[in-house]
Design an enzyme around this catalytic site. Structure first.
Site, PDB file in Angstrom:
ATOM      1  N   HIS A   1      -9.593   1.806   4.296  1.00 15.60           N
ATOM      2  CA  HIS A   1      -8.152   1.871   5.013  1.00 15.60           C
ATOM      3  C   HIS A   1      -8.431   2.645   6.462  1.00 15.60           C
ATOM      4  CE1 HIS A   1      -4.108   3.019   6.307  1.00 15.60           C
ATOM      5  NE2 HIS A   1      -3.852   2.000   5.623  1.00 15.60           N
TER       6      HIS A   1
ATOM      7  N   GLU B   1      -6.790   4.939   7.490  1.00 18.62           N
ATOM      8  CA  GLU B   1      -6.589   6.375   7.121  1.00 18.62           C
ATOM      9  C   GLU B   1      -7.783   7.348   6.443  1.00 18.62           C
ATOM     10  OE1 GLU B   1      -2.816   5.791   5.224  1.00 18.62           O
ATOM     11  OE2 GLU B   1      -1.984   5.273   7.077  1.00 18.62           O
TER      12      GLU B   1
ATOM     13  N   LYS C   1       0.366   4.103  -0.316  1.00 18.75           N
ATOM     14  CA  LYS C   1      -0.364   5.551   0.013  1.00 18.75           C
ATOM     15  C   LYS C   1      -0.055   6.631  -0.684  1.00 18.75           C
ATOM     16  CE  LYS C   1      -0.106   3.437   4.633  1.00 18.75           C
ATOM     17  NZ  LYS C   1      -0.113   3.572   5.890  1.00 18.75           N
TER      18      LYS C   1
ATOM     19  N   GLU D   1      -5.812  -4.575  10.414  1.00 18.27           N
ATOM     20  CA  GLU D   1      -4.916  -3.633  10.644  1.00 18.27           C
ATOM     21  C   GLU D   1      -5.127  -2.863  11.959  1.00 18.27           C
ATOM     22  OE1 GLU D   1      -2.413  -2.350   6.796  1.00 18.27           O
ATOM     23  OE2 GLU D   1      -4.358  -1.024   7.060  1.00 18.27           O
TER      24      GLU D   1
ATOM     25  N   SER E   1       2.917  -2.117  10.167  1.00 19.95           N
ATOM     26  CA  SER E   1       4.451  -2.225  10.496  1.00 19.95           C
ATOM     27  C   SER E   1       4.883  -3.629  10.411  1.00 19.95           C
ATOM     28  CB  SER E   1       4.569  -1.785  11.943  1.00 19.95           C
ATOM     29  OG  SER E   1       4.488  -0.359  12.234  1.00 19.95           O
TER      30      SER E   1
ATOM     31  N   ASN F   1       0.907  -1.206  -0.083  1.00 20.55           N
ATOM     32  CA  ASN F   1       0.291   0.026  -0.106  1.00 20.55           C
ATOM     33  C   ASN F   1       0.867   1.292   0.158  1.00 20.55           C
ATOM     34  OD1 ASN F   1      -1.604   2.036   0.492  1.00 20.55           O
ATOM     35  ND2 ASN F   1      -2.257   1.580   2.470  1.00 20.55           N
TER      36      ASN F   1
ATOM     37  N   GLY G   1       2.455   2.456  10.667  1.00 20.87           N
ATOM     38  CA  GLY G   1       3.372   3.451  10.532  1.00 20.87           C
ATOM     39  C   GLY G   1       3.925   3.694  11.793  1.00 20.87           C
TER      40      GLY G   1
HETATM   41  P1  PGA Z   1       2.600   0.260   7.485  1.00 23.91           P
HETATM   42  O1  PGA Z   1       1.130   0.579   6.982  1.00 23.91           O
HETATM   43  O2  PGA Z   1       3.042  -1.049   7.064  1.00 23.91           O
HETATM   44  O3  PGA Z   1       3.478   1.578   7.075  1.00 23.91           O
HETATM   45  O4  PGA Z   1       2.365   0.114   9.179  1.00 23.91           O
HETATM   46  C1  PGA Z   1       0.390  -0.575   6.862  1.00 23.91           C
HETATM   47  C2  PGA Z   1      -1.026  -0.019   6.214  1.00 23.91           C
HETATM   48  O5  PGA Z   1      -1.397   1.164   6.449  1.00 23.91           O
HETATM   49  O6  PGA Z   1      -1.562  -0.580   5.297  1.00 23.91           O
END
Ligand code: PGA
Length: 250
Positions: free
Chosen positions: A94, A96, A11, A166, A212, A9, A172
């Protein structure tokens, strides 16, 4: 047997030039992968990504899709537009999007329907926030997100739907759920699918872990019985890191 699926992903990262460069670097590194390999990229990178991935097993996905067929929705992208670009997957719901763009279980449900109508494979994200986890609400939140977000879908739809668990506090942040915790929570998600949908749906639906996930922890997470893959943010931006995750079993 559920086939593993490792999806990146990106982003809001990478220009077209960066997209081309990374996929060209990635291609030879993942040619012997045993899992499905997917990169979900910004809308503006899709065409470049499709071209660069040609002849490889890398599938390209989008990061969102609107539910309406067309119309006055400034700034939005429809499922048919993605279909015409030969996109295979699309991330929906997601955290976000939920956190910054007003996404709800109801809009998730409508987006999944639109994606399925266009024969796209939705990667539906669920997960609890840190406050919800501390308040002991994880199971309740996940059940609500699954029941409302996936309301009305039939068994055959779950051949296409992928779920990504998630935990929001792990995205992140460098904090990962322990492999055992992630496995248990994904086991709970399967339990909800069995109870609210059907046992066969619980058994066949692929469920990823995300938050992560990286080169160091991917082997341990992927060794877990309930975990069928990963949705990778930060670590999907470098060909070397992402390829090592894709090749977790080598
Ligand atoms: P990350 O993000 O691996 O940077 O924690 C995962 C995601 O948001 O899909």
């Amino acid at each position: 047997m559920r086939k593993a699926i490792i999806a990146g992903n990106w982003k809001m990262n990478k220009t077209m030039a960066e997209t081309k460069a990374m996929i060209e670097e990635l291609k030879p590194l993942v040619e012997n992968a045993d899992c499905d390999v997917v990169l979900c990229v910004p809308f503006t990178d899709i065409q470049t990504a499709k071209r660069a991935a040609k002849g490889s097993q890398i599938k390209i996905g989008a990061e969102n899709v609107h539910w309406a067929e067309k119309g006055a929705f400034t700034g939005e992208i429809s499922a048919d537009m993605l279909k015409e670009l030969k996109v295979d997957y699309v991330i929906i719901g997601h955290s976000e999007r939920r956190q910054y763009f007003g996404e709800t279980d109801e809009t998730v449900n409508k987006r999944v329907q639109a994606a399925l109508n266009a024969k796209l494979k939705p990667i539906v994200c669920v997960g609890e926030t840190e406050a919800e986890r501390e308040g002991g609400l994880t199971e309740k939140v996940l059940e609500r997100q699954l029941v409302e977000g996936l309301k009305g879908f039939k068994s055959k739809d779950f051949d296409k739907i992928v779920i990504a668990y998630e935990p929001v506090w792990a995205i992140g942040t460098g904090k990962t759920a322990t492999a055992t915790d992630a496995n248990n929570t994904i086991g709970y998600i399967r339990h909800v699918l069995a109870k609210k949908f059907h046992k066969s749906i619980a058994e066949k639906t692929r469920i990823q872990y995300g938050g992560s996930m990286n080169v160091k922890n991917c082997k341990e997470l992927m060794a877990m019985e309930e975990i069928d893959g990963g949705l990778i943010g930060g670590a999907s931006l470098k060909a070397d890191d992402f390829s090592q995750i894709v090749n977790y079993n080598k």
